[in-house]
Scaffold this motif. Structure first.
Motif, PDB file in Angstrom:
ATOM      1  N   GLN A 124     -24.652 -45.169   5.210  1.00  0.00           N
ATOM      2  CA  GLN A 124     -23.854 -45.306   6.409  1.00  0.00           C
ATOM      3  C   GLN A 124     -24.209 -44.810   7.445  1.00  0.00           C
ATOM      4  O   GLN A 124     -23.720 -45.001   8.643  1.00  0.00           O
ATOM      5  N   VAL A 125     -24.986 -43.572   7.545  1.00  0.00           N
ATOM      6  CA  VAL A 125     -25.333 -42.933   8.742  1.00  0.00           C
ATOM      7  C   VAL A 125     -26.819 -42.311   8.573  1.00  0.00           C
ATOM      8  O   VAL A 125     -27.402 -42.597   7.543  1.00  0.00           O
ATOM      9  N   SER A 126     -27.170 -42.133   9.737  1.00  0.00           N
ATOM     10  CA  SER A 126     -28.491 -41.518   9.824  1.00  0.00           C
ATOM     11  C   SER A 126     -28.273 -39.976  10.098  1.00  0.00           C
ATOM     12  O   SER A 126     -27.194 -39.435  10.445  1.00  0.00           O
ATOM     13  N   ILE A 127     -29.473 -39.133   9.659  1.00  0.00           N
ATOM     14  CA  ILE A 127     -28.798 -37.713   9.607  1.00  0.00           C
ATOM     15  C   ILE A 127     -30.153 -36.978  10.563  1.00  0.00           C
ATOM     16  O   ILE A 127     -31.428 -37.389  10.108  1.00  0.00           O
ATOM     17  N   ARG A 128     -29.778 -36.301  11.439  1.00  0.00           N
ATOM     18  CA  ARG A 128     -30.723 -35.531  12.327  1.00  0.00           C
ATOM     19  C   ARG A 128     -31.298 -34.287  11.584  1.00  0.00           C
ATOM     20  O   ARG A 128     -30.566 -33.426  11.441  1.00  0.00           O
ATOM     21  N   ALA A 129     -32.505 -34.452  11.355  1.00  0.00           N
ATOM     22  CA  ALA A 129     -33.293 -33.009  10.821  1.00  0.00           C
ATOM     23  C   ALA A 129     -33.201 -32.187  11.789  1.00  0.00           C
ATOM     24  O   ALA A 129     -33.918 -32.221  12.901  1.00  0.00           O
ATOM     25  N   PRO A 130     -32.755 -30.905  11.454  1.00  0.00           N
ATOM     26  CA  PRO A 130     -32.742 -29.890  12.268  1.00  0.00           C
ATOM     27  C   PRO A 130     -34.079 -29.026  12.394  1.00  0.00           C
ATOM     28  O   PRO A 130     -34.383 -28.484  13.667  1.00  0.00           O
ATOM     29  N   CYS A 131     -34.988 -29.426  11.592  1.00  0.00           N
ATOM     30  CA  CYS A 131     -36.529 -28.808  11.833  1.00  0.00           C
ATOM     31  C   CYS A 131     -37.253 -29.465  12.709  1.00  0.00           C
ATOM     32  O   CYS A 131     -37.842 -29.079  13.584  1.00  0.00           O
ATOM     33  N   CYS A 132     -37.300 -30.976  12.881  1.00  0.00           N
ATOM     34  CA  CYS A 132     -38.162 -31.675  13.596  1.00  0.00           C
ATOM     35  C   CYS A 132     -37.513 -32.639  14.581  1.00  0.00           C
ATOM     36  O   CYS A 132     -37.920 -33.629  15.148  1.00  0.00           O
ATOM     37  N   LYS A 133     -35.985 -32.469  14.457  1.00  0.00           N
ATOM     38  CA  LYS A 133     -35.186 -33.390  15.487  1.00  0.00           C
ATOM     39  C   LYS A 133     -35.412 -34.743  15.402  1.00  0.00           C
ATOM     40  O   LYS A 133     -35.444 -35.525  16.466  1.00  0.00           O
ATOM     41  N   GLN A 134     -35.745 -35.207  14.096  1.00  0.00           N
ATOM     42  CA  GLN A 134     -35.903 -36.886  13.977  1.00  0.00           C
ATOM     43  C   GLN A 134     -34.828 -37.341  13.202  1.00  0.00           C
ATOM     44  O   GLN A 134     -34.303 -36.510  12.344  1.00  0.00           O
ATOM     45  N   TRP A 135     -34.371 -38.693  13.244  1.00  0.00           N
ATOM     46  CA  TRP A 135     -33.563 -39.141  12.560  1.00  0.00           C
ATOM     47  C   TRP A 135     -34.091 -39.696  11.289  1.00  0.00           C
ATOM     48  O   TRP A 135     -34.968 -40.404  11.221  1.00  0.00           O
ATOM     49  N   PHE A 136     -33.287 -39.487  10.350  1.00  0.00           N
ATOM     50  CA  PHE A 136     -33.540 -39.835   8.814  1.00  0.00           C
ATOM     51  C   PHE A 136     -32.619 -40.524   8.002  1.00  0.00           C
ATOM     52  O   PHE A 136     -31.293 -40.228   8.273  1.00  0.00           O
ATOM     53  N   ASP A 137     -32.748 -41.520   7.302  1.00  0.00           N
ATOM     54  CA  ASP A 137     -31.417 -42.098   6.456  1.00  0.00           C
ATOM     55  C   ASP A 137     -31.314 -41.147   5.366  1.00  0.00           C
ATOM     56  O   ASP A 137     -30.220 -41.017   4.894  1.00  0.00           O
ATOM     57  N   CYS A 138     -32.222 -40.390   4.826  1.00  0.00           N
ATOM     58  CA  CYS A 138     -31.652 -39.464   3.772  1.00  0.00           C
ATOM     59  C   CYS A 138     -32.670 -38.556   3.491  1.00  0.00           C
ATOM     60  O   CYS A 138     -34.095 -38.514   4.240  1.00  0.00           O
ATOM     61  N   ALA A 139     -32.624 -37.444   2.640  1.00  0.00           N
ATOM     62  CA  ALA A 139     -33.690 -36.349   2.681  1.00  0.00           C
ATOM     63  C   ALA A 139     -35.008 -36.672   2.265  1.00  0.00           C
ATOM     64  O   ALA A 139     -36.364 -36.258   2.626  1.00  0.00           O
ATOM     65  N   GLU A 140     -35.103 -37.739   1.329  1.00  0.00           N
ATOM     66  CA  GLU A 140     -36.225 -38.228   0.856  1.00  0.00           C
ATOM     67  C   GLU A 140     -37.255 -38.884   1.778  1.00  0.00           C
ATOM     68  O   GLU A 140     -38.438 -38.771   2.087  1.00  0.00           O
ATOM     69  N   CYS A 141     -36.710 -39.467   2.976  1.00  0.00           N
ATOM     70  CA  CYS A 141     -37.403 -40.177   4.032  1.00  0.00           C
ATOM     71  C   CYS A 141     -38.079 -39.042   4.694  1.00  0.00           C
ATOM     72  O   CYS A 141     -39.276 -39.230   5.124  1.00  0.00           O
ATOM     73  N   HIS A 142     -37.131 -38.089   4.856  1.00  0.00           N
ATOM     74  CA  HIS A 142     -37.939 -36.801   5.753  1.00  0.00           C
ATOM     75  C   HIS A 142     -39.155 -36.305   4.732  1.00  0.00           C
ATOM     76  O   HIS A 142     -40.217 -36.001   5.256  1.00  0.00           O
ATOM     77  N   ALA A 143     -38.803 -36.075   3.397  1.00  0.00           N
ATOM     78  CA  ALA A 143     -39.995 -35.505   2.324  1.00  0.00           C
ATOM     79  C   ALA A 143     -41.349 -36.462   2.459  1.00  0.00           C
ATOM     80  O   ALA A 143     -42.366 -35.976   2.512  1.00  0.00           O
ATOM     81  N   GLU A 144     -41.054 -37.811   2.874  1.00  0.00           N
ATOM     82  CA  GLU A 144     -42.317 -38.658   2.522  1.00  0.00           C
ATOM     83  C   GLU A 144     -43.014 -38.622   4.151  1.00  0.00           C
ATOM     84  O   GLU A 144     -44.109 -38.740   3.852  1.00  0.00           O
ATOM     85  N   THR A 145     -42.288 -38.543   4.938  1.00  0.00           N
ATOM     86  CA  THR A 145     -42.959 -38.577   6.552  1.00  0.00           C
ATOM     87  C   THR A 145     -43.389 -37.311   6.943  1.00  0.00           C
ATOM     88  O   THR A 145     -44.089 -37.366   7.935  1.00  0.00           O
ATOM     89  N   GLN A 146     -42.646 -36.361   6.548  1.00  0.00           N
ATOM     90  CA  GLN A 146     -43.063 -34.915   7.097  1.00  0.00           C
ATOM     91  C   GLN A 146     -43.761 -33.897   6.104  1.00  0.00           C
ATOM     92  O   GLN A 146     -43.509 -34.238   5.015  1.00  0.00           O
ATOM     93  N   ASP A 147     -44.530 -33.054   6.684  1.00  0.00           N
ATOM     94  CA  ASP A 147     -45.260 -32.093   5.688  1.00  0.00           C
ATOM     95  C   ASP A 147     -44.375 -31.029   5.680  1.00  0.00           C
ATOM     96  O   ASP A 147     -45.176 -29.732   5.254  1.00  0.00           O
ATOM     97  N   HIS A 148     -43.309 -30.702   6.010  1.00  0.00           N
ATOM     98  CA  HIS A 148     -42.592 -29.410   5.932  1.00  0.00           C
ATOM     99  C   HIS A 148     -41.236 -29.836   5.388  1.00  0.00           C
ATOM    100  O   HIS A 148     -40.896 -30.944   5.124  1.00  0.00           O
ATOM    101  N   ARG A 149     -40.407 -28.709   4.924  1.00  0.00           N
ATOM    102  CA  ARG A 149     -39.223 -28.993   4.043  1.00  0.00           C
ATOM    103  C   ARG A 149     -38.093 -29.111   5.260  1.00  0.00           C
ATOM    104  O   ARG A 149     -38.248 -28.503   6.216  1.00  0.00           O
ATOM    105  N   LEU A 150     -37.247 -29.911   4.478  1.00  0.00           N
ATOM    106  CA  LEU A 150     -36.222 -30.294   5.614  1.00  0.00           C
ATOM    107  C   LEU A 150     -35.282 -28.692   5.773  1.00  0.00           C
ATOM    108  O   LEU A 150     -34.977 -28.025   4.549  1.00  0.00           O
TER     109      LEU A 150
END
Ligand SMILES: [Zn+2]
Ligand SMILES: [Zn+2]
Ligand SMILES: [Zn+2]
Length: 121
Positions: free
Chosen positions: A9-35
């Motif tokens: 229902q929401v996107s979340i902005r990752a505080p590390c890379c300032k990008q919007w993700f639908d979930c933590a796994e999306c962040h993990a798949e596209t980024q090479d750093h930890r959320l």
């Protein structure tokens, strides 16, 4: 909507890379750093498309709703597995399905009730 959480229902902005993700796994798949973890999360409601912030330290039940449109955005995540018809909400049931093949082969048995099969197994 992402492939991990089908009913996000929401996107979340990752505080590390300032990008919007639908979930933590999306962040993990596209980024090479930890959320990165943060005490103040930035959300964007998918219903009204507006952004808002929430203090995660003092997070209350009323904070589960979008402040702009009252969309209840904290809901049980519907994963692709659940969408296939497997009820994955109860971890106990999942564990039993993996352990006990009899129950898997005869779905009628589960109608007798979870307590019954728990005692027998
Ligand atoms: Zn990041
Ligand atoms: Zn995702
Ligand atoms: Zn909203």
């Amino acid at each position: 909507m992402c492939k991990h959480v089908l009913n996000a229902q929401v996107s979340i902005r990752a505080p590390c890379c300032k990008q919007w993700f639908d979930c933590a796994e999306c962040h993990a798949e596209t980024q090479d750093h930890r959320l990165a973890k943060t005490t103040e999360m930035a959300f964007a409601c998918k219903k009204c498309k507006k952004a808002f912030r929430k203090d995660m330290v003092n997070y209350e039940e009323s904070d589960e709703f979008c402040p702009h449109c009252d969309n209840h955005y904290v809901i049980d995540a519907k994963t692709p597995q659940a969408a296939l018809g497997i009820e994955g909400e109860d971890a106990r049931i999942d564990a039993r399905l993996l352990k006990d093949d009899r129950i898997k082969q005869d779905p009628k048995r589960s109608l007798f009730g979870q307590d019954f099969s728990d005692r027998v197994g």
